[in-house]
Design a protein around this motif. Sequence first.
Motif, PDB file in Angstrom:
ATOM      1  N   ILE A 228     -82.688-150.216   6.197  1.00  0.00           N
ATOM      2  CA  ILE A 228     -83.044-149.462   4.996  1.00  0.00           C
ATOM      3  C   ILE A 228     -83.190-147.978   5.322  1.00  0.00           C
ATOM      4  N   LEU A 229     -83.693-147.657   6.515  1.00  0.00           N
ATOM      5  CA  LEU A 229     -83.806-146.257   6.921  1.00  0.00           C
ATOM      6  C   LEU A 229     -82.422-145.626   7.036  1.00  0.00           C
ATOM      7  N   ILE A 230     -81.520-146.316   7.718  1.00  0.00           N
ATOM      8  CA  ILE A 230     -80.173-145.769   7.895  1.00  0.00           C
ATOM      9  C   ILE A 230     -79.461-145.614   6.557  1.00  0.00           C
ATOM     10  N   ASN A 231     -79.568-146.609   5.702  1.00  0.00           N
ATOM     11  CA  ASN A 231     -78.899-146.534   4.401  1.00  0.00           C
ATOM     12  C   ASN A 231     -79.423-145.389   3.557  1.00  0.00           C
ATOM     13  N   GLN A 232     -80.726-145.176   3.577  1.00  0.00           N
ATOM     14  CA  GLN A 232     -81.299-144.070   2.794  1.00  0.00           C
ATOM     15  C   GLN A 232     -80.855-142.718   3.343  1.00  0.00           C
ATOM     16  N   LEU A 233     -80.697-142.624   4.664  1.00  0.00           N
ATOM     17  CA  LEU A 233     -80.181-141.382   5.252  1.00  0.00           C
ATOM     18  C   LEU A 233     -78.754-141.117   4.772  1.00  0.00           C
ATOM     19  N   LEU A 234     -77.927-142.160   4.766  1.00  0.00           N
ATOM     20  CA  LEU A 234     -76.538-142.007   4.337  1.00  0.00           C
ATOM     21  C   LEU A 234     -76.462-141.650   2.860  1.00  0.00           C
ATOM     22  N   LYS A 235     -77.330-142.243   2.062  1.00  0.00           N
ATOM     23  CA  LYS A 235     -77.352-141.923   0.628  1.00  0.00           C
ATOM     24  C   LYS A 235     -77.711-140.456   0.387  1.00  0.00           C
ATOM     25  N   LEU A 236     -78.548-139.914   1.282  1.00  0.00           N
ATOM     26  CA  LEU A 236     -78.985-138.529   1.116  1.00  0.00           C
ATOM     27  C   LEU A 236     -77.946-137.538   1.627  1.00  0.00           C
ATOM     28  N   GLY A 237     -76.927-138.036   2.340  1.00  0.00           N
ATOM     29  CA  GLY A 237     -75.853-137.152   2.777  1.00  0.00           C
ATOM     30  C   GLY A 237     -75.599-137.110   4.267  1.00  0.00           C
ATOM     31  N   ALA A 238     -76.355-137.896   5.034  1.00  0.00           N
ATOM     32  CA  ALA A 238     -76.097-137.960   6.475  1.00  0.00           C
ATOM     33  C   ALA A 238     -74.768-138.675   6.732  1.00  0.00           C
ATOM     34  N   ARG A 239     -74.116-138.331   7.829  1.00  0.00           N
ATOM     35  CA  ARG A 239     -72.881-139.016   8.227  1.00  0.00           C
ATOM     36  C   ARG A 239     -73.200-139.951   9.369  1.00  0.00           C
TER      37      ARG A 239
END
Length: 203
Positions: free
Chosen positions: A91-102
């Motif tokens: 869930i942490l990784i997915n939320q980072l990706l949703k916010l714009g992280a690659r």
Amino acid sequence: MIEKVDEQVASNFYYDEALNSQAVKLLPGEYYVTDKDMLLVTVLGSCVAACIRDSQNGIGGMNHFMLPENCSDTSVPVNSSARYGTFAMEILINQLLKLGARRSNLEAKVFGGGNVLGGLTVTNVGQRNADFALEFLAIEQIRVVAQDLADIYPRKVYFFPRSNRVLVKKLRTVHSNTVSVREQEYGKRLQQSNVGGDVELFS
């Protein structure tokens, strides 16, 4: 009826005068991601916090989790017990990706896993939490650039995602009862609950 335990977004905001920064404090079972220049703070006993960020744009976040005690029970399938930690990481990784992280830019710093819970020295839940976090990150090919794991002390962790700066204070002289009680209560919630749904990692 079995209550679901969902990873919760941290909501305890404050201003840290010593470090001159807006901050949010994470409790067990919480996570937070941000693209702002702010501070993420948590206190760890046997729990582990993964601080993950995009090394290029500074979008980052932190979680605070532990595996339930029954993951040391050989009669419980590994995938059944590890799902708690897996969910917290995914869930942490997915939320980072949703916010714009690659995903290709993600790097991690991992902290905690101290052997601080009285009566659990045989199973050493802290070490198992630490081992799980490192194994998960290796499988997901997320580079670990720093770690401070195991030992016997609680830790206070300050993470600045924008700059990737981390301050770790080992609480050698602080009575750890508060940390232990908080984590034991969290562990009991895990034992009595379902993981709050399946999360698939974005590619």
